[in-house]
Design a protein around this motif. Structure first.
Motif, short mmCIF file in Angstrom:
data_model
loop_
_atom_site.label_atom_id
_atom_site.label_comp_id
_atom_site.label_asym_id
_atom_site.label_seq_id
_atom_site.Cartn_x
_atom_site.Cartn_y
_atom_site.Cartn_z
N TYR A 46 -8.06 9.62 -12.03
CA TYR A 46 -7.20 8.78 -11.20
C TYR A 46 -8.03 7.81 -10.36
O TYR A 46 -9.06 8.19 -9.81
N ASP A 47 -7.53 6.60 -10.27
CA ASP A 47 -8.04 5.69 -9.25
C ASP A 47 -7.71 6.27 -7.89
O ASP A 47 -6.72 7.01 -7.74
N TRP A 48 -8.46 5.94 -6.92
CA TRP A 48 -8.26 6.49 -5.58
C TRP A 48 -8.41 5.37 -4.56
O TRP A 48 -9.01 4.34 -4.87
N VAL A 66 2.25 6.77 -6.54
CA VAL A 66 2.62 8.13 -6.95
C VAL A 66 4.10 8.26 -7.27
O VAL A 66 4.57 9.34 -7.60
N GLY A 67 4.84 7.16 -7.23
CA GLY A 67 6.24 7.19 -7.65
C GLY A 67 7.05 8.19 -6.87
O GLY A 67 7.01 8.20 -5.64
N ASP A 119 0.81 -1.22 0.00
CA ASP A 119 0.00 0.00 0.00
C ASP A 119 0.84 1.27 0.00
O ASP A 119 0.29 2.37 0.02
N HIS A 120 2.15 1.13 0.02
CA HIS A 120 2.95 2.34 0.18
C HIS A 120 2.69 3.33 -0.96
O HIS A 120 2.65 2.94 -2.13
N PRO A 121 2.49 4.59 -0.63
CA PRO A 121 2.17 5.58 -1.67
C PRO A 121 3.13 5.54 -2.86
O PRO A 121 2.72 5.79 -3.99
N HIS A 179 6.68 11.15 -6.16
CA HIS A 179 6.00 12.15 -5.32
C HIS A 179 5.98 11.72 -3.86
O HIS A 179 5.58 12.49 -2.99
N SER A 180 6.40 10.52 -3.61
CA SER A 180 6.39 9.98 -2.25
C SER A 180 7.82 9.66 -1.81
O SER A 180 8.70 9.45 -2.65
N VAL A 181 8.01 9.63 -0.50
CA VAL A 181 9.27 9.08 -0.01
C VAL A 181 9.36 7.61 -0.44
O VAL A 181 8.34 6.97 -0.70
N GLN A 182 10.56 7.10 -0.48
CA GLN A 182 10.82 5.78 -1.05
C GLN A 182 11.22 4.78 0.04
O GLN A 182 12.18 5.03 0.77
N PRO A 183 10.52 3.66 0.13
CA PRO A 183 10.88 2.66 1.13
C PRO A 183 12.37 2.31 1.06
O PRO A 183 12.88 2.00 -0.02
N ALA A 184 13.03 2.40 2.19
CA ALA A 184 14.48 2.18 2.21
C ALA A 184 14.91 1.17 3.25
O ALA A 184 15.89 0.46 3.05
N ALA A 185 14.20 1.12 4.38
CA ALA A 185 14.66 0.24 5.45
C ALA A 185 13.50 -0.16 6.35
O ALA A 185 12.46 0.49 6.40
#
Lengths: 342, 342, 342, 342
Positions: free
Chosen positions: C307-309, B129-130, B123-125, B132-138
């Motif tokens: 956009y899907d939401w 949104v690519g 579910d991570h944004p 536009h979101s922070v990126q999972p890192a750890a």
């Protein structure tokens, strides 16, 4: 025989005893213990004025945390170009402050002359380009300096006056503050708050502690910001009593002065022996020599450890006397220097 | 009688002896001494694999420095919403990393369920949104957790597998790692590298040291970045031997396990006495109770110090057993609990 | 027919004309030109009070620069968990502020209820753990919200009062501020400074400009810090007139209201057509629908882009009306919705 | 008559036409539009190699974002001490990178000599003190330089070779890149990737655009990090087409060269008229004069606007020719200079 640095030394017996002395009873953590709570009073007595003092364990933490409190991210911190915060802390002031910039000044024997600082303030780009430049925020002074010299109270006062006149705060890196006091035979207040210093990194580690530096605020208004930055940077100790105890013992047993007097005196012995080769006046426990490559090699071959200094081809050397330096090391060094003298 | 926290305790005699034992001879500073140099080998033996270990003095430093090495400034670090890095470090991970964000997960008893983490990754944004979101890192795991519970090796392995499968690194906050090992009767490697942990904050302070935590890298590629960040953050000690010596003694004398076994056992005593009021399974040295306001007040009036916990009206309490907790404290507590039980 | 976002739209003719109108003569750069200098006066008239207004070109810049001015690095900024600063700016507030943390609040229809905020202030960890926690520094409100709803002036006033009562500043993300004013038929001051907002990101880009947002300070004391941060972040334009001119035209030609009224009205049309499927009240130019997967697919197959939401399985959709949306797009959409209605 | 800076100029008609030409149709935002998508190809053709190009709107953004991608927070970026990133961006590189430090180099006419850079690499503190110092990470070159001079391809190649030999990346500040190409009559690739430049800030604003700079990566591996930093810093435009369109027009209509050739030629006229007073070779559109205080005042009294330069008492001046500078301005300036010549 090792003259590499005063941080290669052991901890004083008084310091280890102090650790043992507080090692009883469960107490509140994070500084809410009797020893930590006594620290501001103890250092207030020492400096002869009300202070807020905080214990940290490294000089880099002490310097950078206080600079971050004094300078916004877009601030400029004036410092000597050979200052420890510039040369040996891996850019720590920029990290802690969010990017503040060191504006480096020249100055003989690692001291900033008041005229140099005055000129730097006048010439600072911010005067012409306004907000296109970083903004002067603080002056950082090192007492005693990286080259083992000592600022006189009058010069400090002039520097601080110039800083305050332009709205800058003054931070002092006092990793070897005790050596400066010992050299000047002055009161600790004379080269700190009475001269205009706002925040002092009062070092104990190099002069006999295990790992303890006090950040001493003469201006209490800055303290809240500092405390939050310290916590956030991982420099608030849960078992705070063990850092505080070192500082209390350092000040209250007179250790600070005893050790500084001894190392200063031993360094003077070396200075006399090496006189024609001195690069800087010897005013503390550090001796800088222009030996030349050959003599430097001979000295090393004779069993002395020290750091090379300056440009490789100049053959310079730094020798530092530690609080636990055996007298015989110094005698041997003086004898060796006599043999290789020009 | 004080059950506030295990960091209100003293340092073990073995630790003070270790400090005294290394307090001789001038040695190279900043970690180039025999004790610090032995640290990686010592911890390698302990974990049963090659490691690179670094000594720091606070848990916040250990956690945040390693997270900064694992996450870019625009990274997201998954953590339980009750994790220490979220609730008690004044935003340190964001400071050290340049702004990385904690993505908080729910989970019973302060443990993250693998399903919860899997869902959070899905579910991570950033998935939608690519950039536009922070990126999972750890992923940051706490072992033993903030609520005194322990992850089982199989769950750790699942969590780490999920993380690695998405290119995330795994950091473990092991401020009370020894208590977890003691509870599980497992090998230290079973809940660290064998489960997939990349970097571990191996805590000693709470369990008997004076101020010492090891950052243990099971992945040597990350080490250079860490070392520079540590120096820059003021967490490299000039007299490094005194931090290293604590860690060596902690591991080599078996102190880590002895203390953890004792505090775990005492906490079990309390758990039995307080059984109907337990908020979380007691798997280490922490006991969380739902006393209710009145009973909580009575317990305090009976002379017991502890922290209130949770929402004010719930009357919850946290009691922590320290390594130096007198047996009688625990007996008295059990008796008091028996008197006020529902 | 495209309902993806209002930032997929063109720039208004009035905006391009404004660019052409200032495209003569060499003028001082970096904002020292007649148009930029007029901006504060123009927006002061618009808001009915003295303001200091600054032109930037993106909403992320507007929001993050002002939050960095309001919050120290160890600050907490309260925001709705669906706020743009949390979900769509890649952690920008943490970057600009040096690590400030968003404290996320729930709230129906992306609005924060005053009670929720009051409770969050009361429950904030800093109340219990002091400096171990980040410190509440600001409240960020979005008007109109990310879900197309509008705060009423009385609620804004309550929220601001709560914030100020605890020493927090209030920032408003007004990327769609005009739509909120149009919906409320109020004065722009009623939902900004009169309600207690300290700094407003006054958006124009989504509502017809090319790339222009004004940061409007109702509290002039904060301005110097902001200006330095803006320059340092690369958001001070050398040819500033072209950003200022857009904002002047946007306000002075009435464009802001005209466009907002039109898009609001068209969205109302859609709301009526889709009434049983509305997820949130339609109070501006955004419509959120729970279509279900099948109807969503049919709508898309009918030629509508949106956009899907929300969670994938819910079949939700967001449709946004742009200022340049052809009337026929909306008619066609309404007809299509009528066909697929439950 | 105004010679303050080339950023005081208007936007070219071709640029405004390009804005109008793309001002139709709703397109995907944030760069997913045909014009932005064409940018890399357009600049690839221009440079004669594959590139990844990104549109931003200010030079500070272009430079600092790319430096942040090239340097870790503990990195050192070598730059000329008169470089724009040092003197005029309010410390932006430190902000964007999380504290990277500029290591400033001297060099005649604002050019860094390869020998100077080689020496600086050799003397860098990191060589001696290792991780106690910031670590060399990048070299930043300005083409054309802040003093209006141009690096020759061979010197650039030597500088880049030195940098790469030590593992450093090379960034070029090309705010006036077109003027350098025009002066050298070379291919754009000759002073960028063929010489070894890794990332280029390709400026258009000063040379006729409204607000547009391309960040051109010749090394695609760095791109992902850059994109996230750009978004996070608020430099990704929602209506990206309007920035991209400027850059496309700038390159595809030949505007870049036409304007640069004109301003270079006009500056040569001034250089001839002012010959005995030139401070630096005139190789682009900037002329630096040592007028002396009296002549400077006379020139200003004659109606010419320009910036004072250098130390106050030297009476130096900078005059910059803009793309839209009337021919008559230059004639008048030459005549005035002839009258006041020594």
């Amino acid at each position: 025989m090792q003259f590499l640095s005063d941080n290669t030394s052991t901890a004083c017996p008084e310091i280890l005893e102090a650790l043992a002395a507080v090692n009883h009873g469960r107490v509140h953590s994070y500084g809410d213990d009797e020893w930590t709570l006594r620290l501001s009073r103890c250092l207030g007595d020492y400096f002869g004025t009300e202070v807020r003092a905080f214990a940290v364990a490294t000089g880099t933490a002490a310097n950078s945390l206080s600079l971050a409190t004094l300078s916004p991210p877009y601030g400029a911190v004036f410092a000597h170009r050979d200052a420890h915060i510039e040369t040996d802390e891996c850019g720590a002031p920029a990290f802690f402050s969010g990017g503040a910039q060191l504006s480096l000044l020249a100055g003989e024997h690692a001291r900033i002359a008041p005229e140099t600082f005055a000129q730097a303030l006048e010439d600072h780009p911010s005067v012409n380009v306004g907000l296109h430049s970083v903004q002067p925020a603080a002056l950082s002074l090192t007492q005693m300096t990286e080259f083992g010299t000592v600022y006189r109270p009058a010069d400090l006062a002039k520097l601080c006056e110039l800083a305050h006149g332009r709205g800058l705060k003054v931070q002092m890196d006092g990793a070897r503050f005790a050596n400066a006091v010992a050299f000047l035979h002055c009161h600790p207040g004379d080269i700190s708050w009475r001269a205009g210093v706002d925040v002092l990194s009062f070092g104990a580690t190099k002069n006999g502690a295990l790992a303890a530096e006090a950040v001493v605020f003469f201006d209490a208004a800055l303290v809240r910001d500092f405390e939050l930055r310290r916590k956030r940077a991982g420099h608030l100790f849960s078992k705070s009593r063990y850092v505080a105890a070192q500082l209390l013992a350092y000040v209250e047993t007179g250790l600070w002065l005893r050790n500084a007097q001894r190392t200063n005196a031993l360094a003077q012995r070396i200075a006399q022996a090496a006189n024609p080769m001195l690069l800087h006046p010897v005013e503390g426990n550090e001796v800088f020599l222009r030996l030349g490559l050959e003599r430097r090699a001979r000295l090393r071959a004779a069993g002395f450890e020290f750091y090379d200094w300056g440009p490789p081809q100049h053959g310079e050397a730094r020798l530092v006397v530690s609080w636990d330096q055996p007298q015989e090391d110094v005698e041997a060094l003086c004898a060796a220097l006599a043999r290789i003298l020009p």
